[in-house]
Enzyme design. Structure first.
Site, PDB file in Angstrom:
ATOM      1  N   HIS A  54      55.224  25.677  -0.223  1.00 50.33           N
ATOM      2  CA  HIS A  54      55.074  25.562  -1.800  1.00 50.33           C
ATOM      3  C   HIS A  54      56.123  25.235  -2.626  1.00 50.33           C
ATOM      4  O   HIS A  54      57.370  25.474  -2.024  1.00 50.33           O
ATOM      5  CB  HIS A  54      54.299  26.751  -2.149  1.00 50.33           C
ATOM      6  CG  HIS A  54      53.012  26.961  -1.598  1.00 50.33           C
ATOM      7  ND1 HIS A  54      51.952  27.717  -1.947  1.00 50.33           N
ATOM      8  CD2 HIS A  54      52.384  26.185  -0.860  1.00 50.33           C
ATOM      9  CE1 HIS A  54      51.042  27.866  -1.486  1.00 50.33           C
ATOM     10  NE2 HIS A  54      50.960  26.691  -0.575  1.00 50.33           N
ATOM     11  N   GLU A  56      57.984  27.064  -4.877  1.00 54.53           N
ATOM     12  CA  GLU A  56      58.770  28.233  -4.932  1.00 54.53           C
ATOM     13  C   GLU A  56      59.471  28.246  -3.762  1.00 54.53           C
ATOM     14  O   GLU A  56      60.643  28.568  -3.650  1.00 54.53           O
ATOM     15  CB  GLU A  56      58.060  29.591  -5.216  1.00 54.53           C
ATOM     16  CG  GLU A  56      57.171  29.654  -6.389  1.00 54.53           C
ATOM     17  CD  GLU A  56      55.897  29.282  -6.056  1.00 54.53           C
ATOM     18  OE1 GLU A  56      54.923  29.953  -6.689  1.00 54.53           O
ATOM     19  OE2 GLU A  56      55.385  28.260  -5.346  1.00 54.53           O
ATOM     20  N   ARG A 188      43.388   5.311  -8.917  1.00 53.34           N
ATOM     21  CA  ARG A 188      42.756   5.914  -7.737  1.00 53.34           C
ATOM     22  C   ARG A 188      43.504   6.435  -6.878  1.00 53.34           C
ATOM     23  O   ARG A 188      43.065   7.646  -6.455  1.00 53.34           O
ATOM     24  CB  ARG A 188      42.321   4.361  -6.919  1.00 53.34           C
ATOM     25  CG  ARG A 188      41.376   3.506  -7.361  1.00 53.34           C
ATOM     26  CD  ARG A 188      41.181   2.448  -6.504  1.00 53.34           C
ATOM     27  NE  ARG A 188      39.843   1.437  -6.870  1.00 53.34           N
ATOM     28  CZ  ARG A 188      39.669   0.461  -6.130  1.00 53.34           C
ATOM     29  NH1 ARG A 188      40.319   0.110  -5.305  1.00 53.34           N
ATOM     30  NH2 ARG A 188      38.606  -0.187  -6.578  1.00 53.34           N
ATOM     31  N   THR A 200      26.580  -1.726  -5.869  1.00 51.15           N
ATOM     32  CA  THR A 200      27.960  -2.417  -6.006  1.00 51.15           C
ATOM     33  C   THR A 200      28.154  -2.575  -4.659  1.00 51.15           C
ATOM     34  O   THR A 200      29.026  -3.694  -4.438  1.00 51.15           O
ATOM     35  CB  THR A 200      28.946  -1.274  -6.505  1.00 51.15           C
ATOM     36  OG1 THR A 200      28.520  -0.824  -7.934  1.00 51.15           O
ATOM     37  CG2 THR A 200      30.526  -1.754  -6.738  1.00 51.15           C
ATOM     38  N   LEU A 208      37.416  -0.413  -1.971  1.00 55.73           N
ATOM     39  CA  LEU A 208      37.491   0.880  -2.820  1.00 55.73           C
ATOM     40  C   LEU A 208      38.667   1.821  -2.190  1.00 55.73           C
ATOM     41  O   LEU A 208      38.420   2.807  -1.676  1.00 55.73           O
ATOM     42  CB  LEU A 208      36.166   1.609  -2.618  1.00 55.73           C
ATOM     43  CG  LEU A 208      35.618   2.522  -3.647  1.00 55.73           C
ATOM     44  CD1 LEU A 208      35.550   1.775  -5.005  1.00 55.73           C
ATOM     45  CD2 LEU A 208      34.651   3.403  -3.321  1.00 55.73           C
ATOM     46  N   SER A 233      20.448   5.711  -1.304  1.00 60.27           N
ATOM     47  CA  SER A 233      19.461   6.515  -0.633  1.00 60.27           C
ATOM     48  C   SER A 233      18.514   6.077   0.121  1.00 60.27           C
ATOM     49  O   SER A 233      17.934   6.763   1.349  1.00 60.27           O
ATOM     50  CB  SER A 233      18.393   6.589  -2.036  1.00 60.27           C
ATOM     51  OG  SER A 233      17.994   5.304  -2.528  1.00 60.27           O
ATOM     52  N   GLU A 299      33.330   4.446  -9.765  1.00 63.89           N
ATOM     53  CA  GLU A 299      33.525   2.989 -10.064  1.00 63.89           C
ATOM     54  C   GLU A 299      31.974   2.383  -9.423  1.00 63.89           C
ATOM     55  O   GLU A 299      31.822   2.061  -8.484  1.00 63.89           O
ATOM     56  CB  GLU A 299      34.581   2.347  -9.215  1.00 63.89           C
ATOM     57  CG  GLU A 299      35.932   2.805  -9.765  1.00 63.89           C
ATOM     58  CD  GLU A 299      36.946   2.017  -8.938  1.00 63.89           C
ATOM     59  OE1 GLU A 299      37.083   0.993  -9.109  1.00 63.89           O
ATOM     60  OE2 GLU A 299      37.861   2.828  -8.226  1.00 63.89           O
TER      61      GLU A 299
END
Length: 369
Positions: A54, A56, A188, A200, A208, A233, A299
């Protein structure tokens, strides 16, 4: 008491934290500055990769002198639990620092004030910045996932000045300039997942993905490809689709009775419930949050965009406006139904507006956020 010197050093820590914006997820973006009483920076660090040190710890490891009189400036409350790494609170206590200034408390219920309690119990003076808005902006996706069990949802779209996203025949490449399309890849890269609909996929066959180099992103690690998500679907996604073949991972959400005719691996196909608008977007977003995704960029076509807005799930809209007119019969940005009164309109708050090449990029928050 927070001094102007404290504010300046915290601002420096916030700028440092931004270096992890392309690689730290699902962890929060965090920066840490260690300084002496005169404000001289002794060491610094930021969180680069989940599972690694991390901010720190990196700052402590980068220090070459005794830190027992030092002040630590950290953009998020130090963790107080064992996760992928050990607790940062214990490392700060062991180092014997005198004071810790924190930009904001950690919304993670595993921390949520425990870090501050542990530091104070060890005799370290702890102060919180009076205004946490800059730190919250850095980690808005992490905060939303921790507090609401949902990822931050950004809608990205491009249109002509008369609101068209494609011609009447569906042609849409390219409305915006090359500079705007390049800018989208930076957008993105800041998201954990990129989502679209089957319409799409079938119409445009998008990759993508992020097509930027480490040098362009100014990072030392490999470019992290966002998860590609398709709402489909009837499970019509072709196995030859570019987003299936591209580097990185993908998920296809389908109706619970969908038939996997294209032979996708079972762990790539997720059965989802259906509501009045189709696949349940609230359920899907909750599932993505459960998979530790902080942010999703949508998108997609006007129907899916309308569903995200109407459901109150969308947080932000990024619109690229091209200085061109596409004429009548064009596809619009969203398929929101006709409104009977202006009281039903969807208001937005513009947070940024700038030129990108020949285009205008407008960023706005939806007022349900």
């Amino acid at each position: 008491m927070i001094s102007p010197q404290d504010q300046a050093l915290m601002a420096q820590a916030l700028r440092l934290a931004e270096q992890g914006r392309y690689s730290a997820s699902p962890n929060p973006i965090v920066g840490c500055i260690i300084a002496d009483a005169a404000g001289q920076v002794l060491s610094q660090g930021y969180h680069q990769l989940a599972g690694e040190a991390h901010a720190e710890i990196n700052a402590l490891n980068n220090a070459s002198i005794d830190l027992r009189a030092a002040t630590v400036y950290v953009t998020l409350e130090p963790c107080a639990h064992h996760g992928r790494t050990g607790p940062c609170t214990q490392a700060l206590i062991t180092a014997g620092v005198a004071r810790v200034v924190i930009a904001m408390q950690d919304p993670n219920p595993l921390v949520a004030g425990r870090g501050i309690e542990q530091l104070r119990a060890a005799g370290i003076h702890v102060e919180l910045m009076p205004n946490s808005s800059a730190a919250e902006q850095l980690n808005r996706g992490f905060i939303k996932r921790m507090s609401r069990g949902l990822p931050w949802l950004t809608i990205k779209t491009a249109a002509s000045l008369d609101g068209g996203t494609a011609l009447h025949n569906g042609q849409s490449k390219w409305i915006t300039s090359e500079a705007a399309r390049l800018d989208v890849h930076y957008l993105r890269a800041q998201h954990d997942a990129l989502m679209t609909g089957i319409g799409t996929v079938l119409a445009d066959d998008p990759q993508l993905n992020v097509r930027l180099s480490k040098a362009q992103l100014k990072i030392d690690t490999d470019v992290v490809q966002p998860l590609r998500v398709v709402l489909d679907s009837q499970l019509q996604t072709p196995s030859t689709a570019k987003l299936i073949k591209a580097k990185g991972d993908y998920l296809i959400y389908t109706a619970e009775n969908g038939v996997n005719a294209n032979g996708f691996q079972a762990d790539h196909v997720i059965p989802a419930p259906v509501d009045a608008s189709g696949l349940s977007l609230p359920w899907i977003l909750r599932d993505l949050a459960a998979r530790e995704l902080n942010s999703v960029m949508l998108e997609a076509g006007p129907k899916l965009v309308a569903s995200a807005i109407a459901s109150g799930l969308a947080d932000e809209l990024v619109l690229y406006l091209a200085p061109t007119l596409l004429g009548q019969g064009t596809h619009g940005i969203t398929a929101l139904g006709p409104l009977d009164t202006l009281a039903q309109k969807q208001d937005l708050t513009i947070t940024d507006s700038r030129s990108v090449g020949n285009d205008l990029r407008i960023t706005a928050l939806l007022n349900n956020t």
